[in-house]
Design a protein around this motif. Structure first.
Motif, PDB file in Angstrom:
ATOM      1  N   SER A  95     -13.524   2.645  -1.394  1.00 17.70           N
ATOM      2  CA  SER A  95     -13.502   1.611  -0.362  1.00 17.70           C
ATOM      3  C   SER A  95     -12.066   1.303   0.028  1.00 17.70           C
ATOM      4  CB  SER A  95     -14.201   0.345  -0.867  1.00 17.70           C
ATOM      5  OG  SER A  95     -13.595  -0.110  -2.064  1.00 17.70           O
ATOM      6  N   ARG A  96     -11.891   0.751   1.214  1.00 11.79           N
ATOM      7  CA  ARG A  96     -10.570   0.360   1.696  1.00 11.79           C
ATOM      8  C   ARG A  96     -10.378  -1.112   1.367  1.00 11.79           C
ATOM      9  NH1 ARG A  96     -10.335   5.290   1.054  1.00 11.79           N
ATOM     10  NH2 ARG A  96      -9.969   6.688   2.822  1.00 11.79           N
ATOM     11  N   ASN A 132       0.466   5.432  -0.047  1.00 10.65           N
ATOM     12  CA  ASN A 132      -0.444   6.566   0.053  1.00 10.65           C
ATOM     13  C   ASN A 132       0.163   7.797  -0.604  1.00 10.65           C
ATOM     14  OD1 ASN A 132      -2.163   4.929   1.523  1.00 10.65           O
ATOM     15  ND2 ASN A 132      -1.466   5.696   3.507  1.00 10.65           N
ATOM     16  N   ARG A 161      -4.653   5.977  -2.814  1.00 11.55           N
ATOM     17  CA  ARG A 161      -3.894   4.839  -2.292  1.00 11.55           C
ATOM     18  C   ARG A 161      -3.651   3.853  -3.430  1.00 11.55           C
ATOM     19  NH1 ARG A 161      -6.446   3.099   2.680  1.00 11.55           N
ATOM     20  NH2 ARG A 161      -4.792   4.273   3.717  1.00 11.55           N
ATOM     21  N   ASP A 179      -9.844   8.852  -3.324  1.00 19.44           N
ATOM     22  CA  ASP A 179     -10.902   9.546  -2.585  1.00 19.44           C
ATOM     23  C   ASP A 179     -11.216  10.824  -3.352  1.00 19.44           C
ATOM     24  OD1 ASP A 179     -10.933   7.611  -0.658  1.00 19.44           O
ATOM     25  OD2 ASP A 179      -9.965   8.809   0.896  1.00 19.44           O
ATOM     26  N   TYR A 181       0.848  -1.191   0.000  1.00 19.44           N
ATOM     27  CA  TYR A 181       0.000   0.000   0.000  1.00 19.44           C
ATOM     28  C   TYR A 181       0.885   1.244   0.000  1.00 19.44           C
ATOM     29  CZ  TYR A 181      -3.734  -3.195   1.501  1.00 19.44           C
ATOM     30  OH  TYR A 181      -4.642  -4.223   1.583  1.00 19.44           O
TER      31      TYR A 181
END
Length: 206
Positions: free
Chosen positions: A58-59, A10, A33, A83, A8
């Motif tokens: 969504s994560r 960011n 992300r 986002d 991951y």
């Protein structure tokens, strides 16, 4: 960060609130992300445009698989969960906006539309160093993808729609007329099952 075999990364970018207006110095933050499967560092990018509007991406995870298409996408792409402006870890719409005069709040919200989201996408794409990428648009994200195709088709390798595809050859008035008729029919079906709710709905709409 690596978790459950996924990497991951960011990314937080400052972008103009109002694109193409140098006289307006306001900026907002955009959060994205990038999720990569093990060994997938050289795969192309796929950015996900969430439905809504007004929902953050969504994560994602593989245990359990969320969203449902995520595991398959990771076989072919590095997945960019964006986002959209006004949501999630991008500069959100919150109580501060609601405390503004109505005219100021409306003016701010006028810059949270699909055209600005597409410009944000282009900023993220350039930040990642991608000449082209693919886009998956869900519902409102599909409408945003249509705008993307109309303005920056050269930036897109593939465009995937899961809802949010406008009717071709029909005026929007025709679509909403049919939608209203369908909703009226379904509402009557509902009231036949739950007759007491008719009065409740009438009072709620007063």
């Amino acid at each position: 960060m690596t978790f459950n075999g996924l990497k991951y990364q960011n990314h937080q970018l400052a972008v103009p609130l109002v694109w193409d207006d140098p006289s307006d110095s306001r900026t907002i933050e955009i959060f994205a992300r990038v999720v990569t499967a093990q060994g997938g560092e050289d795969l192309p990018y796929l950015v996900f445009l969430q439905g809504g509007p007004g929902y953050e991406a969504s994560r994602p995870s593989l245990k359990p698989t969320q969203p449902s298409w995520f595991a398959v996408a990771l076989q072919r792409y590095q997945v960019v969960m964006l986002d959209q402006r006004g949501t999630g870890r991008s500069t959100p719409v919150g109580n501060e906006l609601l405390s503004l005069p109505v005219e100021e709040a409306a003016e701010y919200c006028s810059h949270l539309r699909a055209d600005a989201i597409v410009r944000d996408c282009e900023a993220v794409r350039e930040h990642l160093g991608a000449t082209k990428w693919s886009v998956l648009g869900q519902s409102f994200g599909g409408f945003t993808l249509l705008h993307y195709l109309s303005k920056f088709a050269g930036s897109l390798h593939r465009a995937y729609f899961t809802g949010g595809l406008s009717a071709v050859g029909h005026h929007c008035d025709d679509i909403y007329t049919l939608t209203h008729e369908k909703m009226a029919t379904r509402s009557e079906e509902f009231y036949r099952l739950f007759p007491g709710d008719r009065d409740r709905m009438a009072k709620a709409s007063e």
